[in-house]
Design a protein around this motif. Structure first.
Motif, PDB file in Angstrom:
ATOM      1  N   ASN A 158       0.847  -1.193   0.000  1.00 31.68           N
ATOM      2  CA  ASN A 158       0.000   0.000   0.000  1.00 31.68           C
ATOM      3  C   ASN A 158       0.880   1.240   0.000  1.00 31.68           C
ATOM      4  O   ASN A 158       1.991   1.221   0.552  1.00 31.68           O
ATOM      5  N   ARG A 159       0.371   2.306  -0.629  1.00 30.88           N
ATOM      6  CA  ARG A 159       1.171   3.539  -0.682  1.00 30.88           C
ATOM      7  C   ARG A 159       1.486   4.062   0.710  1.00 30.88           C
ATOM      8  O   ARG A 159       2.566   4.590   0.946  1.00 30.88           O
ATOM      9  N   THR A 160       0.556   3.933   1.652  1.00 28.87           N
ATOM     10  CA  THR A 160       0.817   4.272   3.051  1.00 28.87           C
ATOM     11  C   THR A 160       1.086   2.976   3.793  1.00 28.87           C
ATOM     12  O   THR A 160       0.157   2.191   4.046  1.00 28.87           O
ATOM     13  N   GLU A 162       1.758   2.174   6.795  1.00 25.59           N
ATOM     14  CA  GLU A 162       1.134   1.950   8.105  1.00 25.59           C
ATOM     15  C   GLU A 162      -0.199   1.218   7.966  1.00 25.59           C
ATOM     16  O   GLU A 162      -0.530   0.346   8.775  1.00 25.59           O
ATOM     17  N   ARG A 163      -0.983   1.578   6.942  1.00 24.25           N
ATOM     18  CA  ARG A 163      -2.275   0.914   6.736  1.00 24.25           C
ATOM     19  C   ARG A 163      -2.081  -0.538   6.323  1.00 24.25           C
ATOM     20  O   ARG A 163      -2.854  -1.418   6.712  1.00 24.25           O
ATOM     21  N   TRP A 178       5.754  -0.503  -1.117  1.00 23.76           N
ATOM     22  CA  TRP A 178       5.076  -0.105  -2.351  1.00 23.76           C
ATOM     23  C   TRP A 178       6.046   0.062  -3.515  1.00 23.76           C
ATOM     24  O   TRP A 178       5.739  -0.317  -4.650  1.00 23.76           O
ATOM     25  N   THR A 195      -6.859  -0.718  -5.359  1.00 25.43           N
ATOM     26  CA  THR A 195      -6.744   0.735  -5.251  1.00 25.43           C
ATOM     27  C   THR A 195      -7.574   1.414  -6.335  1.00 25.43           C
ATOM     28  O   THR A 195      -8.085   0.758  -7.243  1.00 25.43           O
TER      29      THR A 195
END
Length: 284
Positions: A158-160, A162-163, A178, A195
């Protein structure tokens, strides 16, 4: 001679904001016509606020709606509103179905069934390894579907990050950076994009498929456009693909059966009608 009271038509719909883009009314209208059911499936726009949502659901129940599908941004509102919640809806933290009865409003998430059935259409033995792109609400449904299909080695990017880590902890996944996602596909059996990248009006998904196993399946939950750049690239390289339209059709089946009380069949005729509707809207 006493006349029999006329039976009221079945009422159902899809709730979202916005909602006019939804293909669900087309799907349910085709199925109702096939089954000879007197029923209507209506798009219903409700502002994002929970109180607005709750008032709208109360009104629909009062006028006799059998149930509704739920789309963005109300899937969590539906879960909060429900009197009973299925295990699938609990695990995803979202509901895309509410079924109304004297016992109350029952929440379900048929996105899991929808994705699993779409994959089964293309691949009877899907293997064990997967890479899922994205960590939003749609990703949760896909992850549960993959577990249902028997996948044991599931990676997430995922781009973030943490998620991605949050979902990895919940679902026992491996987190992939990512920027290194294209390097993590050499031995996977399915690649899934959850996404918005590649969707009409969004930036493209940049992904190098060179290292992907030739027998791997490539799936994208987007259906506007019908063939994203990821799916075009995959087809050019000889991979079997699954688009968002397949998932959309299959996730609609449980709702139609529950509310209209008739069988619902996903087939080429239905797919063709939806493709024509997307073309009419300029989104194919």
């Amino acid at each position: 001679m006493t006349e029999k009271p006329q039976k009221s038509p079945v009422l159902a719909g899809v709730v979202g904001c916005p909602v006019n883009h939804s293909l669900s009314p087309v799907i349910h209208t085709i199925w109702a016509k096939r089954a000879g059911v007197d029923g209507y499936y209506i798009p219903i726009e409700v502002p994002p606020d929970y109180d607005e949502f709750a008032r709208a659901m109360d009104s629909l129940r009062t006028v006799g709606f059998a149930g509704v599908n739920i789309t963005i941004p109300h899937k969590e509102n539906a879960l909060r509103y429900a009197d009973s919640v299925s295990e699938n809806a609990k695990q995803t933290g979202a509901a895309n179905m509410l079924t109304f009865s004297e016992e109350g409003a029952a929440a379900e998430n048929s996105d899991i069934i929808g994705f699993a059935e779409a994959v089964r259409e293309k691949k009877s033995a899907p293997g064990m390894s997967a890479l899922v792109l994205g960590a939003g609400g749609a990703a949760r449904g896909v992850l549960l579907a993959l577990k249902t299909l028997g996948f044991t080695d599931i990676r997430i990017a995922n781009r973030t990050i943490e998620r991605a880590k949050e979902l990895a902890e919940l679902f026992d996944l491996t987190v992939i950076d990512w920027t290194k996602k294209s390097e993590a596909i050499d031995n996977i059996d399915i690649l899934v994009n959850t996404t918005s990248l590649g969707m009409s009006g969004q930036p493209p998904l940049e992904f190098n498929l060179s290292a992907l196993n030739p027998s791997a399946l490539v799936a994208d939950i987007v259906y506007a456009p019908l063939k994203t750049s990821l799916l075009k690239d995959a087809e050019d390289k000889g991979h079997a693909t699954v688009n968002g339209l397949a998932m959309l059709m299959h996730q609609a089946v449980p709702g139609f059966r529950a509310w209209f009380g008739a069988d619902a069949k996903v087939d080429d005729e239905l797919r063709g009608e939806l493709v024509k509707e997307l073309a009419r809207r300029g989104k194919s």
